[in-house]
Scaffold this motif. Structure first.
Motif, PDB file in Angstrom:
ATOM      1  N   UNK A 188       2.881  25.358  -4.425  1.00 49.25           N
ATOM      2  CA  UNK A 188       3.777  23.638  -3.496  1.00 49.25           C
ATOM      3  C   UNK A 188       2.634  23.014  -3.456  1.00 49.25           C
ATOM      4  N   UNK A 189       1.455  23.755  -3.834  1.00 51.49           N
ATOM      5  CA  UNK A 189       0.131  22.715  -4.444  1.00 51.49           C
ATOM      6  C   UNK A 189       0.681  22.023  -5.411  1.00 51.49           C
ATOM      7  N   UNK A 190       0.667  23.222  -6.661  1.00 52.57           N
ATOM      8  CA  UNK A 190       1.732  22.442  -7.761  1.00 52.57           C
ATOM      9  C   UNK A 190       2.175  20.989  -7.202  1.00 52.57           C
ATOM     10  N   UNK A 191       3.238  21.407  -6.484  1.00 60.44           N
ATOM     11  CA  UNK A 191       5.013  20.278  -6.785  1.00 60.44           C
ATOM     12  C   UNK A 191       3.441  19.202  -5.599  1.00 60.44           C
ATOM     13  N   UNK A 192       2.887  19.437  -5.099  1.00 61.93           N
ATOM     14  CA  UNK A 192       2.053  18.064  -4.487  1.00 61.93           C
ATOM     15  C   UNK A 192       1.686  17.535  -5.386  1.00 61.93           C
ATOM     16  N   UNK A 195       1.234  -1.440  -0.481  1.00 59.14           N
ATOM     17  CA  UNK A 195       0.215  -0.215   0.155  1.00 59.14           C
ATOM     18  C   UNK A 195       1.136   1.128   0.023  1.00 59.14           C
ATOM     19  N   UNK A 196       2.188   0.976  -0.148  1.00 61.07           N
ATOM     20  CA  UNK A 196       2.860   2.644  -0.166  1.00 61.07           C
ATOM     21  C   UNK A 196       2.808   3.361  -0.834  1.00 61.07           C
ATOM     22  N   UNK A 197       2.363   3.500  -2.301  1.00 64.62           N
ATOM     23  CA  UNK A 197       1.878   3.771  -3.762  1.00 64.62           C
ATOM     24  C   UNK A 197       1.063   5.003  -2.762  1.00 64.62           C
ATOM     25  N   UNK A 198      -0.380   3.458  -2.332  1.00 66.40           N
ATOM     26  CA  UNK A 198      -1.036   4.822  -2.206  1.00 66.40           C
ATOM     27  C   UNK A 198      -0.988   5.770  -0.358  1.00 66.40           C
ATOM     28  N   UNK A 199      -0.536   5.453  -0.290  1.00 61.31           N
ATOM     29  CA  UNK A 199      -0.018   5.824   1.074  1.00 61.31           C
ATOM     30  C   UNK A 199       0.417   7.234   1.040  1.00 61.31           C
ATOM     31  N   UNK A 200       1.633   7.304  -0.035  1.00 58.68           N
ATOM     32  CA  UNK A 200       2.372   8.237  -0.146  1.00 58.68           C
ATOM     33  C   UNK A 200       0.816   9.820  -1.409  1.00 58.68           C
ATOM     34  N   UNK A 201       0.809   8.778  -1.839  1.00 57.59           N
ATOM     35  CA  UNK A 201      -0.556   9.460  -3.121  1.00 57.59           C
ATOM     36  C   UNK A 201      -1.683  10.447  -2.315  1.00 57.59           C
ATOM     37  N   UNK A 202      -2.349   9.348  -0.742  1.00 59.11           N
ATOM     38  CA  UNK A 202      -2.920  10.605  -0.058  1.00 59.11           C
ATOM     39  C   UNK A 202      -1.998  11.207   0.569  1.00 59.11           C
ATOM     40  N   UNK A 203      -0.770  10.978   1.009  1.00 61.77           N
ATOM     41  CA  UNK A 203      -0.335  12.213   2.128  1.00 61.77           C
ATOM     42  C   UNK A 203      -0.062  13.071   1.123  1.00 61.77           C
ATOM     43  N   UNK A 204       0.501  12.845  -0.125  1.00 61.93           N
ATOM     44  CA  UNK A 204       0.454  15.166  -0.799  1.00 61.93           C
ATOM     45  C   UNK A 204      -0.987  15.377  -1.134  1.00 61.93           C
ATOM     46  N   UNK A 205      -1.562  14.097  -1.891  1.00 58.59           N
ATOM     47  CA  UNK A 205      -3.049  14.656  -2.100  1.00 58.59           C
ATOM     48  C   UNK A 205      -3.736  15.519  -0.906  1.00 58.59           C
ATOM     49  N   UNK A 257      -6.452  12.294 -12.361  1.00 61.67           N
ATOM     50  CA  UNK A 257      -7.734  13.534 -12.032  1.00 61.67           C
ATOM     51  C   UNK A 257      -8.130  14.348 -11.031  1.00 61.67           C
ATOM     52  N   UNK A 258      -8.479  13.106 -10.153  1.00 61.50           N
ATOM     53  CA  UNK A 258      -8.104  13.773  -8.870  1.00 61.50           C
ATOM     54  C   UNK A 258      -7.510  13.953  -8.086  1.00 61.50           C
ATOM     55  N   UNK A 259      -6.145  14.024  -8.605  1.00 65.64           N
ATOM     56  CA  UNK A 259      -4.913  14.676  -7.949  1.00 65.64           C
ATOM     57  C   UNK A 259      -4.764  16.698  -8.057  1.00 65.64           C
ATOM     58  N   UNK A 260      -5.432  16.371  -9.756  1.00 68.35           N
ATOM     59  CA  UNK A 260      -5.279  17.541 -10.152  1.00 68.35           C
ATOM     60  C   UNK A 260      -6.447  18.489  -9.627  1.00 68.35           C
ATOM     61  N   UNK A 261      -7.369  18.168 -10.148  1.00 69.41           N
ATOM     62  CA  UNK A 261      -8.903  18.738  -9.328  1.00 69.41           C
ATOM     63  C   UNK A 261      -9.162  19.177  -8.704  1.00 69.41           C
ATOM     64  N   UNK A 310       0.956  12.194  -8.018  1.00 62.49           N
ATOM     65  CA  UNK A 310       0.730  11.150  -9.395  1.00 62.49           C
ATOM     66  C   UNK A 310       1.974  10.347  -9.252  1.00 62.49           C
ATOM     67  N   UNK A 311       3.446  10.710  -9.137  1.00 56.73           N
ATOM     68  CA  UNK A 311       4.377  10.061  -9.725  1.00 56.73           C
ATOM     69  C   UNK A 311       4.055   8.885  -8.264  1.00 56.73           C
ATOM     70  N   UNK A 312       3.350   8.741  -7.533  1.00 56.63           N
ATOM     71  CA  UNK A 312       3.660   7.889  -6.300  1.00 56.63           C
ATOM     72  C   UNK A 312       2.628   6.877  -7.632  1.00 56.63           C
ATOM     73  N   UNK A 313       2.044   7.252  -7.755  1.00 58.15           N
ATOM     74  CA  UNK A 313       0.955   6.165  -8.804  1.00 58.15           C
ATOM     75  C   UNK A 313       1.775   5.470  -9.737  1.00 58.15           C
ATOM     76  N   UNK A 314       2.817   6.071 -10.243  1.00 59.00           N
ATOM     77  CA  UNK A 314       3.734   5.344 -11.150  1.00 59.00           C
ATOM     78  C   UNK A 314       3.480   3.332 -11.440  1.00 59.00           C
ATOM     79  N   UNK A 315       3.506   3.079 -10.376  1.00 63.43           N
ATOM     80  CA  UNK A 315       3.053   1.646 -10.625  1.00 63.43           C
ATOM     81  C   UNK A 315       1.643   0.973 -11.053  1.00 63.43           C
TER      82      UNK A 315
END
Lengths: 300, 300
Positions: A266-270, A209-219, A290-294, A275-280
């Motif tokens: 900072x928001x844009x970088x996050x 779950x590491x990728x999803x956790x990283x995604x969630x933290x930055x999102x 799309x949710x991340x950009x939204x 999105x990068x965390x979803x590379x797998x």
């Protein structure tokens, strides 16, 4: 009955909004006795409003693992119930004292304070009843793990702890590290459990779950910075609640600490990091991308 | 580590009181950050006070089925956390507006209203985190069933619904049937889940729980009638909270509807009935039989 989400974000959000409303409607029939105002208050707060970001995240992450859409929808509705309960209690006069929420009067305004306290408490219990219900998922291990993670994310080491930090934040001179921790608890923990729930429903072990956790933290952080920007630049009618409150309270926020330009950067970088965390994942994670950009482009 | 309960009620109550305090103490270490007042408020409410009737009922029923005493203690502590959260919120100015509880200032008096709301919410989440924790019971089916029953008993169809009825009861002219239903929800549901929890921990199927359910139902009503009598005849110092409030509010209670003599006779009859429901058990249920008698003989 829930169906898989469409690939387009707006269409997916519309589908989730209607499905969550239908779930709450079915879960909260108004009884013909003295409990009537309690159920009416719960319906007032839970039905018809909000972005439904949390159920969307549960359903979008669950479909990465071919989870039954109905199980995901019910789990998403449970997490939304926790979110709604926290809004009801946050809006109380003793807390943020807000009159409007999601474009409607807050529960203590439309009903009264006592009913608002009980409506929040009731939605809180409802959430755990939903995830622990065999109708949500046939595997008791999944149900127990959902309840455990939801309790951790919403309790004093998560959302409620973040609320407490937020209460003492006015004029407390928090630095960026403390504001980041505050927001990680206050909104990040519950957003985190949405992605975690998709993985739990898909029986993905914690080490997967590491990728999803990283995604969630930055999102979660990007989402909060965007919220701070809306509080300064947003239109109260579009946002559906009062704006400009943080600055008026002299509260340290990402915005007061970074300024508008650096906060936006900072928001844009996050978002890029999220999105990068979803590379797998392949195209099946496009909705989460799309949710991340939204999160940073929305106007409410 | 929990040990089996002694056969004598006073000794069992003292053991449970110490064990529940130790559990809460271990569960609630005060963090060195801005969440400090939240944890201090939770500890203020949860540690050192109360009869601990609910954990006692969980442990006494669990030992009918040879349940690990530690699993029963943690489950009892979870239900006590729900009870304590409900007391914190009930005592708020918008609800019953009470200054004293368990012989101490209420949480909103010792801290403030916002902290009291969040402390209640936090204990609510803590309860579900406890029953869903693998450290409480190794079987996920047991953990999920405990969470489900606890959510049902504490939510709008249980305790919170009873609270709502109680709020509208002032001057509402409720009849005996309505007051009975109000109390079955407000206090009966959570007492019921204590006995149910003992059976769940013991993996007793629902069809084997009828005796315990009957016992719980009669005990809950007897307990409430005794509470009504204490509100009229009790000593505030011994009871640990204000007395005489129901009559002052013109609220329909068992006492206002039945009068003192019939109320006392009714409570005594309910205790006999509660004990009768245990006829299928031998000496191992003697503690539950003593609890039933204590319910109407206590002075607090």
């Amino acid at each position: 009955m829930a169906t898989p989400l469409p690939a387009d974000l707006r269409a997916a959000m519309a589908q989730i909004a209607a499905a969550v409303d239908a779930e709450f409607d079915a879960l909260l029939p108004v009884p013909d006795d003295a409990r009537r105002p309690l159920y009416e208050a719960m319906r007032h707060a839970a039905i018809g409003g909000g972005k439904r970001l949390r159920p969307l995240l549960v359903c979008a992450s669950a479909q990465l693992f071919n989870v039954d859409p109905q199980a995901a929808l019910r789990t998403g509705t449970a997490i939304e119930a926790i979110h709604v309960y926290s809004l009801i209690h946050d809006d109380l006069p003793a807390m943020d004292d807000d009159d409007m929420r999601r474009g409607k009067p807050t529960v203590h305004k439309a009903f009264d304070e006592a009913t608002a306290i009980l409506a929040g408490d009731s939605l809180h219990a409802l959430a755990f009843g939903l995830v622990a219900d065999p109708d949500t998922h046939p595997d008791p291990f999944v149900r127990a793990e959902l309840a455990l993670e939801l309790a951790r994310a919403s309790g004093p080491a998560g959302m409620a702890g973040g609320q407490m930090m937020d209460l003492v934040a006015d004029g407390a001179g928090f630095d960026l590290a403390t504001v980041t921790r505050l927001q990680a608890l206050k909104t990040g923990a519950l957003i985190g459990v949405c992605l975690e729930a998709g993985a739990i429903l898909g029986r993905v072990p914690p080490e997967g779950r590491a990728g999803l956790r990283g995604y969630a933290r930055d999102l979660g952080l990007a989402f909060q910075i965007a919220d701070d920007l809306l509080d300064v630049e947003g239109d109260a009618a579009a946002v559906g609640k009062a704006v400009g409150k943080d600055a008026a309270a002299g509260k340290a926020t990402f915005l007061s600490l970074l300024g508008v330009d650096r906060a936006r950067a900072q928001a844009s970088m996050l978002v890029d990091q999220a999105v990068e965390h979803l590379h797998g994942f392949g195209a099946e994670a496009d909705l989460l991308r799309q949710v991340a950009r939204y999160a940073v482009e929305r106007d409410r």
